[in-house]
Scaffold this motif. Structure first.
Motif, PDB file in Angstrom:
ATOM      1  N   ALA A  12      20.725   3.593   1.232  1.00 60.35           N
ATOM      2  CA  ALA A  12      19.617   2.642   1.298  1.00 60.35           C
ATOM      3  C   ALA A  12      19.977   1.284   0.720  1.00 60.35           C
ATOM      4  CB  ALA A  12      18.406   3.212   0.566  1.00 60.35           C
ATOM      5  N   GLY A  13      19.172   0.294   1.082  1.00 62.53           N
ATOM      6  CA  GLY A  13      19.348  -1.071   0.577  1.00 62.53           C
ATOM      7  C   GLY A  13      18.020  -1.606   0.109  1.00 62.53           C
ATOM      8  N   PHE A  14      17.313  -2.332   0.984  1.00 64.23           N
ATOM      9  CA  PHE A  14      16.043  -2.951   0.586  1.00 64.23           C
ATOM     10  C   PHE A  14      14.971  -1.925   0.235  1.00 64.23           C
ATOM     11  CE2 PHE A  14      14.877  -2.454   5.123  1.00 64.23           C
ATOM     12  CZ  PHE A  14      13.551  -2.054   5.020  1.00 64.23           C
ATOM     13  N   THR A  15      15.086  -0.704   0.764  1.00 67.22           N
ATOM     14  CA  THR A  15      14.055   0.305   0.511  1.00 67.22           C
ATOM     15  C   THR A  15      14.098   0.846  -0.919  1.00 67.22           C
ATOM     16  OG1 THR A  15      15.549   1.895   1.578  1.00 67.22           O
ATOM     17  CG2 THR A  15      13.706   1.070   2.885  1.00 67.22           C
ATOM     18  N   ILE A  20       8.112   0.908  -1.000  1.00 69.41           N
ATOM     19  CA  ILE A  20       8.904   2.037  -0.504  1.00 69.41           C
ATOM     20  C   ILE A  20       9.719   2.638  -1.639  1.00 69.41           C
ATOM     21  CG2 ILE A  20      10.754   2.746   1.062  1.00 69.41           C
ATOM     22  CD1 ILE A  20       9.766   0.705   3.060  1.00 69.41           C
ATOM     23  N   GLY A  21      10.286   1.780  -2.495  1.00 68.82           N
ATOM     24  CA  GLY A  21      11.023   2.274  -3.652  1.00 68.82           C
ATOM     25  C   GLY A  21      10.149   3.108  -4.568  1.00 68.82           C
ATOM     26  N   ALA A  22       8.884   2.710  -4.719  1.00 65.97           N
ATOM     27  CA  ALA A  22       7.952   3.470  -5.556  1.00 65.97           C
ATOM     28  C   ALA A  22       7.703   4.857  -4.967  1.00 65.97           C
ATOM     29  CB  ALA A  22       6.638   2.706  -5.689  1.00 65.97           C
ATOM     30  N   ILE A  23       7.598   4.933  -3.636  1.00 66.05           N
ATOM     31  CA  ILE A  23       7.414   6.229  -2.969  1.00 66.05           C
ATOM     32  C   ILE A  23       8.637   7.106  -3.190  1.00 66.05           C
ATOM     33  CG2 ILE A  23       7.195   7.363  -0.714  1.00 66.05           C
ATOM     34  CD1 ILE A  23       5.645   4.840   0.207  1.00 66.05           C
ATOM     35  N   LEU A  24       9.818   6.522  -3.011  1.00 69.79           N
ATOM     36  CA  LEU A  24      11.055   7.284  -3.202  1.00 69.79           C
ATOM     37  C   LEU A  24      11.175   7.779  -4.640  1.00 69.79           C
ATOM     38  CD1 LEU A  24      13.657   5.140  -1.215  1.00 69.79           C
ATOM     39  CD2 LEU A  24      12.408   7.160  -0.458  1.00 69.79           C
ATOM     40  N   GLY A  25      10.825   6.910  -5.595  1.00 69.66           N
ATOM     41  CA  GLY A  25      10.904   7.304  -7.002  1.00 69.66           C
ATOM     42  C   GLY A  25      10.006   8.489  -7.292  1.00 69.66           C
ATOM     43  N   PHE A  26       8.805   8.473  -6.745  1.00 69.32           N
ATOM     44  CA  PHE A  26       7.862   9.580  -6.934  1.00 69.32           C
ATOM     45  C   PHE A  26       8.411  10.868  -6.322  1.00 69.32           C
ATOM     46  CE2 PHE A  26       4.524  12.240  -5.132  1.00 69.32           C
ATOM     47  CZ  PHE A  26       3.746  12.509  -6.249  1.00 69.32           C
ATOM     48  N   ILE A  71       8.969   7.608   6.475  1.00 71.51           N
ATOM     49  CA  ILE A  71       7.674   7.226   5.900  1.00 71.51           C
ATOM     50  C   ILE A  71       6.646   6.957   6.992  1.00 71.51           C
ATOM     51  CG2 ILE A  71       6.491   5.416   4.597  1.00 71.51           C
ATOM     52  CD1 ILE A  71       8.975   5.258   2.807  1.00 71.51           C
ATOM     53  N   LEU A  72       7.026   6.195   8.024  1.00 69.14           N
ATOM     54  CA  LEU A  72       6.089   5.903   9.103  1.00 69.14           C
ATOM     55  C   LEU A  72       5.762   7.163   9.903  1.00 69.14           C
ATOM     56  CD1 LEU A  72       7.427   2.469  10.408  1.00 69.14           C
ATOM     57  CD2 LEU A  72       5.533   2.910   8.834  1.00 69.14           C
ATOM     58  N   THR A 121      -0.174   2.138   4.426  1.00 64.80           N
ATOM     59  CA  THR A 121       0.507   1.721   5.655  1.00 64.80           C
ATOM     60  C   THR A 121       0.833   0.230   5.619  1.00 64.80           C
ATOM     61  OG1 THR A 121      -0.705   3.414   6.882  1.00 64.80           O
ATOM     62  CG2 THR A 121       0.375   1.690   8.169  1.00 64.80           C
ATOM     63  N   ARG A 122      -0.119  -0.560   5.206  1.00 62.72           N
ATOM     64  CA  ARG A 122       0.060  -2.016   5.199  1.00 62.72           C
ATOM     65  C   ARG A 122       1.207  -2.435   4.282  1.00 62.72           C
ATOM     66  NH1 ARG A 122      -1.494  -6.316   2.109  1.00 62.72           N
ATOM     67  NH2 ARG A 122      -1.764  -8.308   3.219  1.00 62.72           N
ATOM     68  N   GLN A 123       1.231  -1.937   3.063  1.00 61.91           N
ATOM     69  CA  GLN A 123       2.250  -2.344   2.110  1.00 61.91           C
ATOM     70  C   GLN A 123       3.647  -1.955   2.584  1.00 61.91           C
ATOM     71  OE1 GLN A 123       1.232  -0.797  -1.748  1.00 61.91           O
ATOM     72  NE2 GLN A 123      -0.366  -2.319  -2.100  1.00 61.91           N
ATOM     73  N   VAL A 124       3.771  -0.745   3.104  1.00 56.61           N
ATOM     74  CA  VAL A 124       5.068  -0.268   3.596  1.00 56.61           C
ATOM     75  C   VAL A 124       5.532  -1.123   4.776  1.00 56.61           C
ATOM     76  CG1 VAL A 124       6.170   1.632   4.843  1.00 56.61           C
ATOM     77  CG2 VAL A 124       4.863   2.102   2.770  1.00 56.61           C
ATOM     78  N   CYS A 125       4.621  -1.393   5.713  1.00 53.95           N
ATOM     79  CA  CYS A 125       4.987  -2.171   6.900  1.00 53.95           C
ATOM     80  C   CYS A 125       5.358  -3.607   6.552  1.00 53.95           C
ATOM     81  CB  CYS A 125       3.846  -2.148   7.913  1.00 53.95           C
ATOM     82  SG  CYS A 125       3.632  -0.567   8.747  1.00 53.95           S
ATOM     83  N   LEU A 126       4.675  -4.195   5.592  1.00 58.06           N
ATOM     84  CA  LEU A 126       5.011  -5.561   5.179  1.00 58.06           C
ATOM     85  C   LEU A 126       6.433  -5.623   4.623  1.00 58.06           C
ATOM     86  CD1 LEU A 126       1.716  -6.872   3.513  1.00 58.06           C
ATOM     87  CD2 LEU A 126       2.577  -7.293   5.812  1.00 58.06           C
TER      88      LEU A 126
END
Length: 253
Positions: A12-15, A20-26, A71-72, A121-126
């Motif tokens: 991964a890079g930007f994720t 998205i990073g917060a989701i991965l951390g959880f 995620i999507l 959805t909005r935050q992830v897509c942005l």
């Protein structure tokens, strides 16, 4: 750090940052006690220092695309309030085909955790929109329609969620309708794929085909690696098939 964490950190890079990073951390924290997203970011930096093919800073990598897909996909699968095994199998099959069994197993382990997480959805897509090209975002949309159709039909709640995702990703109505038409068999589908009406002249049909063939050409996704070429090729072939169908119906040369 185990193989799973190394896979995620390396790919991964930007994720690794933002929502998205917060989701991965959880998710990863629930798998591996004491492992944080910062640990994964360190693993990613080490990987980039030791590889000769570093992704440009800020540009989406194959791993970013992979995580964004997961995620999507979880959002679309949960859109109708239930989880269909055929849709899950489609995701697994797609990842095995793209990445091979070992990498796909890691991805599906992550996916199982993501499915349990409530996602904005909005935050992830942005976040995705800021780092992915238009062509890459179209490929994400194509995959999401494939998931929705895996159980035999794209139902209204799934399409509503995909349309919402498309809006957040800045995919316009013409592009949305073009990809949507690839998954619906109607008398108008071929024209919708080429983003024209049935009233278009033969010259307009030819011009539209050239435009769409350029837009969906697999070379547009070269930066993501060879594993994503097959999915891009599928879109390209559907555009070619739509053009051939119209030519045959009209008796065009």
């Amino acid at each position: 750090m185990g193989k799973f964490a190394k896979w995620l950190g390396a790919g991964a890079g930007f994720t690794m940052g933002g929502p998205i990073g917060a989701i991965l951390g959880f998710v990863v924290g629930s798998f591996i006690d004491g492992l944080s997203i910062e640990d994964l970011a360190e693993e990613q930096q080490e990987y980039q220092r030791n590889t000769q093919q570093q992704a440009r800073r800020g540009r989406a990598t194959s791993g970013d695309f992979e995580i964004s897909l997961l995620i999507l996909a979880s959002i679309v699968i949960k859109a109708d309030g239930k989880i269909d095994r055929r849709e899950l199998d489609y995701v697994r099959m797609y990842f095995v085909k793209m990445y091979g069994k070992e990498r796909a197993n890691h991805a599906f382990k992550l996916f199982s955790g993501i499915m349990k997480k409530q996602i904005s959805t909005r935050q992830v897509c942005l976040q995705i929109r800021q780092h992915m090209s238009h062509s890459t975002r179209l490929q994400l949309l194509h995959f999401l329609f494939g998931i929705a159709q895996a159980d035999g039909q794209v139902i209204a709640p799934e399409e509503q969620e995909i349309r919402k995702i498309a809006g957040y990703l800045y995919i316009n109505e013409y592009d949305y309708a073009s990809i949507r038409a690839m998954f619906y068999d109607s008398s108008n589908s071929a024209y919708q794929m080429l983003e024209i009406s049935k009233n278009a002249t033969d010259d307009e049909v030819k011009k539209a085909y050239r435009k769409m063939a350029k837009k969906y050409h697999p070379d547009k996704l070269q930066g993501l690696g060879e594993e994503h070429m097959q999915g891009a090729q599928e879109k390209f072939q559907k555009i070619q098939a739509a053009y051939e169908k119209i030519k045959k119906e009209r008796g065009m040369n």
